[in-house]
Scaffold this motif. Structure first.
Motif, mmCIF file in Angstrom:
data_model
loop_
_atom_site.group_PDB
_atom_site.id
_atom_site.type_symbol
_atom_site.label_atom_id
_atom_site.label_comp_id
_atom_site.label_asym_id
_atom_site.label_seq_id
_atom_site.Cartn_x
_atom_site.Cartn_y
_atom_site.Cartn_z
ATOM 1 N N TRP A 295 -15.152 -2.958 -0.557
ATOM 2 C CA TRP A 295 -13.896 -3.015 0.192
ATOM 3 C C TRP A 295 -12.703 -2.721 -0.703
ATOM 4 O O TRP A 295 -11.693 -2.174 -0.247
ATOM 5 C CB TRP A 295 -13.730 -4.374 0.862
ATOM 6 N N LEU A 296 -12.790 -3.108 -1.989
ATOM 7 C CA LEU A 296 -11.704 -2.798 -2.915
ATOM 8 C C LEU A 296 -11.581 -1.287 -3.102
ATOM 9 O O LEU A 296 -10.476 -0.747 -3.220
ATOM 10 C CB LEU A 296 -11.945 -3.481 -4.263
ATOM 11 N N LEU A 297 -12.723 -0.612 -3.103
ATOM 12 C CA LEU A 297 -12.703 0.844 -3.215
ATOM 13 C C LEU A 297 -12.083 1.486 -1.978
ATOM 14 O O LEU A 297 -11.345 2.466 -2.073
ATOM 15 C CB LEU A 297 -14.125 1.378 -3.428
ATOM 16 N N ILE A 298 -12.396 0.918 -0.808
ATOM 17 C CA ILE A 298 -11.775 1.414 0.427
ATOM 18 C C ILE A 298 -10.262 1.257 0.341
ATOM 19 O O ILE A 298 -9.498 2.161 0.699
ATOM 20 C CB ILE A 298 -12.335 0.662 1.653
ATOM 21 N N GLY A 299 -9.825 0.094 -0.142
ATOM 22 C CA GLY A 299 -8.395 -0.142 -0.307
ATOM 23 C C GLY A 299 -7.761 0.831 -1.290
ATOM 24 O O GLY A 299 -6.646 1.315 -1.076
ATOM 25 N N PHE A 301 -8.819 3.947 -2.063
ATOM 26 C CA PHE A 301 -8.716 5.286 -1.471
ATOM 27 C C PHE A 301 -7.652 5.323 -0.372
ATOM 28 O O PHE A 301 -6.968 6.333 -0.187
ATOM 29 C CB PHE A 301 -10.069 5.731 -0.915
ATOM 30 N N GLY A 302 -7.510 4.202 0.341
ATOM 31 C CA GLY A 302 -6.434 4.129 1.335
ATOM 32 C C GLY A 302 -5.071 4.218 0.675
ATOM 33 O O GLY A 302 -4.163 4.909 1.173
ATOM 34 N N GLY A 303 -4.926 3.531 -0.460
ATOM 35 C CA GLY A 303 -3.664 3.607 -1.203
ATOM 36 C C GLY A 303 -3.382 5.001 -1.715
ATOM 37 O O GLY A 303 -2.242 5.475 -1.681
ATOM 38 N N LEU A 304 -4.448 5.666 -2.192
ATOM 39 C CA LEU A 304 -4.283 7.047 -2.660
ATOM 40 C C LEU A 304 -3.878 7.966 -1.511
ATOM 41 O O LEU A 304 -3.067 8.885 -1.680
ATOM 42 C CB LEU A 304 -5.582 7.539 -3.297
ATOM 43 N N GLY A 305 -4.455 7.706 -0.327
ATOM 44 C CA GLY A 305 -4.085 8.504 0.844
ATOM 45 C C GLY A 305 -2.632 8.310 1.210
ATOM 46 O O GLY A 305 -1.912 9.282 1.510
ATOM 47 N N ALA A 306 -2.165 7.040 1.175
ATOM 48 C CA ALA A 306 -0.766 6.756 1.481
ATOM 49 C C ALA A 306 0.148 7.406 0.445
ATOM 50 O O ALA A 306 1.215 7.956 0.773
ATOM 51 C CB ALA A 306 -0.542 5.245 1.512
ATOM 52 N N ALA A 307 -0.286 7.366 -0.831
ATOM 53 C CA ALA A 307 0.511 7.967 -1.898
ATOM 54 C C ALA A 307 0.637 9.475 -1.709
ATOM 55 O O ALA A 307 1.700 10.067 -1.959
ATOM 56 C CB ALA A 307 -0.124 7.655 -3.250
ATOM 57 N N SER A 308 -0.458 10.106 -1.277
ATOM 58 C CA SER A 308 -0.422 11.559 -1.075
ATOM 59 C C SER A 308 0.518 11.934 0.075
ATOM 60 O O SER A 308 1.190 12.974 0.030
ATOM 61 C CB SER A 308 -1.832 12.096 -0.799
ATOM 62 N N ILE A 309 0.587 11.085 1.101
ATOM 63 C CA ILE A 309 1.505 11.339 2.224
ATOM 64 C C ILE A 309 2.945 11.241 1.743
ATOM 65 O O ILE A 309 3.794 12.085 2.054
ATOM 66 C CB ILE A 309 1.241 10.342 3.365
ATOM 67 N N PHE A 434 -10.132 -3.507 5.930
ATOM 68 C CA PHE A 434 -10.343 -2.313 6.744
ATOM 69 C C PHE A 434 -9.124 -2.027 7.619
ATOM 70 O O PHE A 434 -8.581 -0.918 7.626
ATOM 71 C CB PHE A 434 -11.592 -2.478 7.609
ATOM 72 N N ILE A 435 -8.681 -3.049 8.371
ATOM 73 C CA ILE A 435 -7.527 -2.885 9.244
ATOM 74 C C ILE A 435 -6.267 -2.653 8.419
ATOM 75 O O ILE A 435 -5.452 -1.774 8.731
ATOM 76 C CB ILE A 435 -7.361 -4.118 10.152
ATOM 77 N N THR A 436 -6.112 -3.443 7.372
ATOM 78 C CA THR A 436 -4.912 -3.316 6.540
ATOM 79 C C THR A 436 -4.787 -1.917 5.952
ATOM 80 O O THR A 436 -3.720 -1.290 6.000
ATOM 81 C CB THR A 436 -4.941 -4.353 5.401
#
Length: 457
Positions: A295-299, A301-309, A434-436
């Motif tokens: 789940w930390l890895l999901i978080g 990659f989610g952070g990286l996605g937000a950063a790319s946006i 996941f939701i966060t």
């Protein structure tokens, strides 16, 4: 001897533990027994948890089998496993012989297959041993794995006089008599017997004349969570278990269901926190890492996605670089709203209080999100413009983005758990990271899309 008042809740103390350890060291068996005699078996288990395994084993071997078996069942699973490793197959068999079959199976299932066979072979009561073998065949998480064979049942063709005699004999093997079940000549469950009706009936009357045909029951293949829901709904202390042919096999009591509810709550709590396995605080670093890392890895990659946006919009912002200052506000709001919505949905699914109409539930969350969004957006608009001095147009942009993000987060937090549940996946996995993470990414995207449309950069 330390005084013990049954009306005062037991409280463990360093002095008590030290006293027990000193008595064990001096091998003062008489005073150990005298000291522990007045304590409930759960209190003794708590005492043993606070001392080392050698001392705990010493006490276990000292107590009589009836009390020892109860103490063992109250111990933490890891502590019990360590103690069982120090006992011979014959000693374990003596303890298991004092337990109801459901508790006996819980204990013996912690042993290896070879050791299970050795222990069963040492059980003197062959019927008890056979019952344990029968129950061990059931998979975990179905009703059959929870049931006890001990119960009181009567035949519909018996007279009241014979019924009372048979009940007395059966009750000797049952720790607590919750219900009296009625079966036919083929051992099929057909009803239950009221003790009041039995007492006022004529001694010559047959049970078929006084029993109550209506009786709640579950099949041995039923999921344990469904059993818990049934017992909770109808406020039952015990429920009979039947096979597909309706033959009475055993009963499940409320203490076992409480364990199921607690374990399920712990599992859901861990899933909601982003822990994928059943772990304890004292587990190894490796086991804890394996449970948390996915789940930390999901978080991440989610952070990286937000950063790319953010990066893709940052170059075009020009005079509106101040928008970046409010990214944490957007992310925090989206994450909090999503977790709130999903937590309520997961709770409703677990308690069977959820609206079965998906669109009606989504509309309700949409409306709730809109109301909350308007309130938060209005406050944010006033604070950013009047307190922070943010340009009015930027403040309006932030307010509109908050409304959109809150509505989006509420819908995602509602939709995902329901869909997972319909697909047979534990909806608790939808909460927490996941939701966060998903709301962070979508929230940032919506924020900058609205900003670009409003501010024209």
């Amino acid at each position: 001897m330390e005084e013990h008042d049954d009306n005062i809740q037991f409280k463990i103390s360093d002095e008590l533990i030290e006293n027990v350890e000193q008595l064990i060291e001096s091998k003062d068996d008489a005073n150990i027994l005298d000291l522990l005699n007045d304590y409930h078996h759960a209190d003794i288990a708590e005492i043993l948890e606070e001392t080392d395994i050698n001392n705990a084993t010493y006490v276990i071997k000292l107590l009589d089998s009836e009390k020892t078996s109860e103490v063992l069942m109250e111990l933490d699973e890891d502590t019990r496993e360590k103690i069982l490793d120090t006992l011979s197959a014959k000693e374990i068999a003596e303890e298991i012989g004092e337990l109801d079959t459901d508790d006996a199976v819980d204990m013996i299932s912690e042993l290896s297959d070879d050791r299970q066979l050795l222990v069963i072979n040492h059980i003197e009561d062959q019927e008890h041993a056979q019952h344990i073998k029968d129950l061990l065949r059931y998979d975990d998480n179905i009703a059959g794995s929870l049931m006890a064979k001990e119960l009181v049942k009567v035949n519909e063709n018996w007279t009241v006089t014979r019924c009372v005699k048979e009940m007395r004999a059966q009750a000797e093997e049952v720790t607590r008599v919750h219900s009296i079940y009625v079966v036919d000549d083929n051992q099929k469950l057909i009803g239950r017997l009221s003790l009041k009706d039995l007492l006022i009936a004529s001694p010559r009357a047959h049970i078929s004349e006084v029993y109550i045909p209506k009786v709640d029951y579950v099949y041995d293949s039923e999921d344990v969570e469904e059993v818990a829901n049934i017992m909770q709904k109808y406020d039952l202390e015990a429920i009979p278990v039947v096979d597909k042919n309706h033959i009475l096999l055993g009963r499940i009591t409320i203490d076992d269901i409480v364990d199921v509810i607690r374990e399920e709550a712990e599992k859901d709590y861990q899933l909601a926190a982003g822990i994928t396995r059943d772990v304890e605080a004292d587990d190894s670093i490796w086991k804890l890492t394996i449970a948390r890392l996915p789940w930390l890895l999901i978080g991440m990659f989610g952070g990286l996605g937000a950063a790319s946006i953010i990066n893709s919009f940052s170059g075009a912002m020009g005079d509106y670089i101040i928008l970046l200052s409010f990214v944490p506000l957007i992310q925090a709001t989206a994450g909090n709203v999503g977790v709130q919505s999903s937590a309520i949905v997961v709770q409703g699914l677990a308690n069977n209080t959820m609206d079965s109409n998906l669109f009606r539930q989504l509309f309700k969350e949409f409306t709730l999100g809109l109301v909350n969004g308007l309130a938060i957006a209005l406050i944010a608009l006033c604070v950013t413009h009047f307190a922070f001095g943010t340009p009015y147009k930027v403040s309006i942009t932030i307010g509109l983005a908050l409304i959109a993000v809150i509505v989006m987060a509420a819908l995602i937090g509602t939709f995902i758990p329901i869909i997972l549940d319909k697909r047979g996946i534990d909806p608790a996995v939808a909460t927490g990271p996941f939701i966060t993470t998903s709301n962070d990414v979508f929230g940032i995207l919506i924020y900058f899309v609205i900003a670009k449309a409003m501010l024209g950069f």
